[in-house]
Design a protein around this motif. Structure first.
Motif, PDB file in Angstrom:
ATOM      1  N   MET B 276       3.077   1.493   1.798  1.00  0.00           N
ATOM      2  CA  MET B 276       1.682   1.576   2.531  1.00  0.00           C
ATOM      3  C   MET B 276       2.139   1.669   4.014  1.00  0.00           C
ATOM      4  SD  MET B 276      -0.863   1.239   0.772  1.00  0.00           S
ATOM      5  CE  MET B 276      -0.189   1.907  -0.602  1.00  0.00           C
ATOM      6  N   LEU B 319      -5.113   3.069   4.364  1.00  0.00           N
ATOM      7  CA  LEU B 319      -4.740   2.279   3.212  1.00  0.00           C
ATOM      8  C   LEU B 319      -5.335   2.881   1.880  1.00  0.00           C
ATOM      9  CD1 LEU B 319      -4.343  -0.941   4.854  1.00  0.00           C
ATOM     10  CD2 LEU B 319      -2.328   0.239   4.351  1.00  0.00           C
ATOM     11  N   LYS B 322      -3.941   6.214   1.078  1.00  0.00           N
ATOM     12  CA  LYS B 322      -2.731   6.216   0.404  1.00  0.00           C
ATOM     13  C   LYS B 322      -2.819   5.713  -0.803  1.00  0.00           C
ATOM     14  CE  LYS B 322       1.799   6.958   1.006  1.00  0.00           C
ATOM     15  NZ  LYS B 322       2.145   6.244  -0.347  1.00  0.00           N
ATOM     16  N   VAL B 323      -3.472   4.671  -1.060  1.00  0.00           N
ATOM     17  CA  VAL B 323      -3.638   4.263  -2.505  1.00  0.00           C
ATOM     18  C   VAL B 323      -4.265   5.292  -3.565  1.00  0.00           C
ATOM     19  CG1 VAL B 323      -4.943   2.620  -4.113  1.00  0.00           C
ATOM     20  CG2 VAL B 323      -3.949   1.756  -1.880  1.00  0.00           C
ATOM     21  N   GLN B 370      -1.631  -3.392  -1.323  1.00  0.00           N
ATOM     22  CA  GLN B 370      -0.384  -3.386  -2.068  1.00  0.00           C
ATOM     23  C   GLN B 370      -0.402  -3.559  -3.609  1.00  0.00           C
ATOM     24  OE1 GLN B 370       1.802  -5.805   0.452  1.00  0.00           O
ATOM     25  NE2 GLN B 370       3.132  -4.024   1.117  1.00  0.00           N
TER      26      GLN B 370
END
Lengths: 361, 393
Positions: B276, B319, B322-323, B370
């Motif tokens: 991340m 975030l 990115k996920v 995460q």
């Protein structure tokens, strides 16, 4: 917040050994003299042991050839490669210092963009003495560098970082390409100086090159086994790759950090791509199996030391890679032998030393 | 007709490679002049090439430059990688006077359609120079399009409205207190060209390349990089950086009030799968066609103000993105291009600290992302975002 130290970098001359594998000569040390002279060198002589390796005057060193390796390890010497720079890991095993810097004998001092000589060893020490940040990527790279910091959005609870186990340096001039790339791009030179050090995130694998590498031997030493390569083996030029993948899996498991980037050295010699192709041939196909293997390795919670992790890895190599090629069964065996030899030469502090003879000068 | 002389052929060959020649000072003047004339006729005079000729010190060249009124910096050779029909530039206007901003970016922005979204809280009228293909959206447009919506577009979040109304494949967005910067060679960085290069070349999230972006000129994949992974994946998000006033939180601004970012790191790299990162909205570009649905302002701090450090909307956005990218096999790059971010806000960080809740927020937010696992059935960005929001509650 990252607190950058403006104090000069400590020399660590009594805590760091420089390990150099060589088969020819060590003339390259002349150029490194201003930076290396304070340190103890461990030279691992590969190839014909009856040949004398000339070490420039004024260096403090111990030298081991194949006869020494056989004498000191006995039957366990089988885990140390012959006719391949992988033999350098013997130097890691016999060292008594906390840190290791290893460099190839065709690597010279590079210049930074301002024309100043780069003290690679000093930068590696800086990298090892400052924390790593594997749990969240800092977009300004190493936050502990003077002039940088953690960016907005970086969780405060992660700003202490973790201890750095490995510092992976890079190379200007001849880049570390595999044989096919060398054949396709024989004239390509790395001229780009990327002024950054960064932590490789947890869970990410990378190709670790042994040409310009430093590590904390106490934190990760036993994982730096450079495998079975060279004479009599079906593969070469994957020694550092193997060590890197094992090391990264273990550092991820133990919560340690791996950095890559600065310092640069000047890599002067391009090895013969046709010879390299022969050596790498199996590796190019095998790495397609190896990468998924390493990416999916999981180490048990009770593997709390590097040795335990490594032995567990050896078990899994045998179980999962044995079917790729019988070589991996041999490799798994030698991984175990390596740990046995390591523990013999490096008994836990307080125990009686059981090394097979003192290091000779 | 006489065949061309060997000298002429040599000069033609030099012209072909003019972009890669570093030094002409060893050439006699008359050859430098001839080469210059050919360069002009071929239309190959860029800022870098002009510098090359001027560096020879040849008086005739200097005179010719003056007589022809050749100015530096000149409009750069148009990047052939991207076309105007593909790109929108979205600028959030948080200050009324954008004259300096647009004049400085003119050589790089003038080809493209620009969407300016005015902070709905800002009363003053915008001052924007003419000569751009530009549309301004204001509070009334936002309300008109969305009516009553739960999304708060005030402050830095107003840019997301720009993403919403854009119809182009790619969007590039830069904060209104950033100007072009010069690279280490002294050439002005074409932020558009670099972001587009990042988005149009593959990303390599599955294995880290130690020489960074392998698709850049002069570099490649290193030994030990699996061949099956060398095709890469499509890059959806390009995160640029900032010289001078770096993107720090207010606490860091206060403690290191004199620190300025002076290190130009000449690299682009892919952020690996599973890693991340804090995406800064100050200098960002993305593939709107694919990633658009994930680019929204989800997190708003209670006392969000007009300074960058008062916000975390872009961090949250990054975030999510990115996920989603990790889940769908897309890439995210970080590094070049740089912009020069002004000091305008730097001194005011201390005031913001009193009410700043940013200390603890990321410690709660990051573990969520995460551990976020999106369903295998979520195969579009839409589905992923819905899946993520479900997990949020």
């Amino acid at each position: 917040m990252a607190s950058a130290s403006h104090a000069p970098t400590p020399l660590l001359k009594d805590e760091l050994d420089i390990v150099i594998p060589t088969i020819r000569n060590l003339d390259f040390l002349e150029m490194w003299r201003p930076f290396f002279q304070p340190y103890h060198l461990i030279i691992v002589q590969d190839g014909d042991p009856s040949k004398t390796i000339r070490v420039p005057e004024g260096f403090d060193y111990e030298l081991y050839n194949r006869n020494d390796i056989n004498r000191m390890l006995g039957p366990k010497a089988s885990c140390i490669s012959f006719k391949d720079s992988a033999c350098r890991c013997f130097g890691y095993m016999v060292s008594k210092k906390k840190y290791i810097y290893t460099i190839d004998d065709d690597c010279f001092v590079a210049k930074d963009p301002s024309g100043k000589d780069i003290n690679a060893l000093e930068q590696h020490i800086k990298n090892l003495l400052s924390p790593s940040t594997p749990f969240f990527f800092n977009t300004l790279y190493d936050p502990y560098r003077v002039g940088a910091d953690f960016v907005r959005g970086y969780p405060f609870s992660l700003r202490e970082g973790v201890p750095t186990a490995v510092s992976h340096g890079l190379w200007l001039n001849i880049p570390d390409y595999d044989a096919p790339t060398q054949l396709v791009k024989p004239l390509e030179r790395n001229t780009r100086y990327v002024d950054a050090i960064l932590t490789i995130p947890k869970g990410t694998l990378f190709p670790m090159c042994g040409m310009n590498l430093a590590f904390d031997r106490e934190l990760i030493g036993p994982a730096m086994y450079f495998g079975l390569m060279g004479d009599g083996q079906p593969i070469g030029r994957y020694d550092d790759m193997w060590a890197g993948w094992c090391t990264k899996v273990i550092t991820d498991h133990l919560g340690l950090g791996v950095k890559t980037g600065l310092p640069y050295i000047w890599h002067s010699k391009a090895s013969n791509p046709f010879v390299n192709l022969k050596k790498e041939y199996n590796g190019i196909f095998w790495q397609e199996e190896l990468i998924p293997f390493f990416q999916s390795v999981s180490l048990p919670k009770d593997a709390t030391t590097v040795q335990k992790c490594y032995l567990e890895l050896a078990k899994q190599v045998r179980a999962k890679l044995g079917k790729v090629d019988g070589y991996f069964n041999k490799l798994a065996d030698s991984m175990v032998t390596w740990i046995e030899a390591w523990d013999e030469l490096n008994p836990p502090k307080g125990g009686a030393p059981t090394a097979n003879g003192p290091p000779k000068k | 007709m006489r065949p061309p002389s060997l000298l002429s052929l040599t000069l033609d060959s030099a012209l072909l490679h003019i972009a890669h020649i570093a030094d002409l000072s060893h050439l006699p003047d008359h050859l430098v002049i001839d080469l210059f004339r050919r360069t002009l006729s071929a239309g190959k005079l860029t800022e870098k090439v002009l510098k090359l000729f001027l560096a020879t010190g040849c008086e005739e060249i200097i005179l010719a430059v003056q007589l022809l009124n050749i100015k530096q910096p000149i409009v750069p050779v148009l990047p052939t990688r991207c076309s105007e029909s593909e790109v929108d530039i979205v600028i959030a206007a948080l200050q009324p006077n954008l004259t300096t901003f647009f004049e400085a970016w003119r050589p790089f922005f003038s080809r493209f359609h620009i969407i300016v979204v005015k902070d709905p809280d800002m009363a003053e009228n915008l001052q924007i120079p003419t000569g751009f293909d530009l549309k301004v959206y204001t509070k009334s447009d936002i309300n008109g399009v969305l009516g009553a919506s739960s999304i708060n577009f005030s402050g830095h979040s107003c840019r997301y409205f720009g993403y919403l109304v854009s119809r182009k494949k790619y969007v590039i967005s830069i904060d209104d207190n950033c100007l072009p910067v010069k690279d280490t060679a002294g050439s002005t960085v074409d932020v558009v060209a670099q972001h587009m290069a990042n988005l149009k070349t593959p990303a390599t999230p599955f294995f880290f390349n130690t020489l960074y972006d392998p698709y850049r000129k002069g570099v490649d994949f290193v030994r030990g990089y699996p061949f099956s992974l060398r095709e890469g994946v499509e890059c959806m998000l390009s995160c640029g950086l900032w010289m001078h006033n770096a993107d720090y939180d207010p606490m860091t601004h206060v403690v290191k009030r004199n620190q300025r970012n002076t290190t130009y790191v000449d690299a682009v790299m892919t952020v690996p799968l599973g890693a991340m990162l804090p995406v800064s909205g100050i200098n960002v570009a993305f593939n709107r066609d694919v990633l658009g649905p994930a680019m929204f302002p989800g997190l708003r701090l209670q006392n969000e103000g007009k300074h960058r450090w008062d916000t975390l909307e872009d961090i949250w956005n990054g975030l999510c993105a990115k996920v989603v990218c990790d889940s769908l096999g897309y890439g995210v790059k970080t590094g070049l291009p740089y912009v020069m971010r002004s000091d305008a806000e730097a001194g005011k960080a201390l005031e913001s600290l009193k009410d700043w809740e940013g200390v603890k927020v990321m410690d709660d937010v990051l573990p969520f992302f995460q551990s976020l696992k999106l369903s295998r059935t979520a195969v579009t960005v839409d589905d992923c975002v819905k899946g993520a929001s479900w997990n949020c509650t």
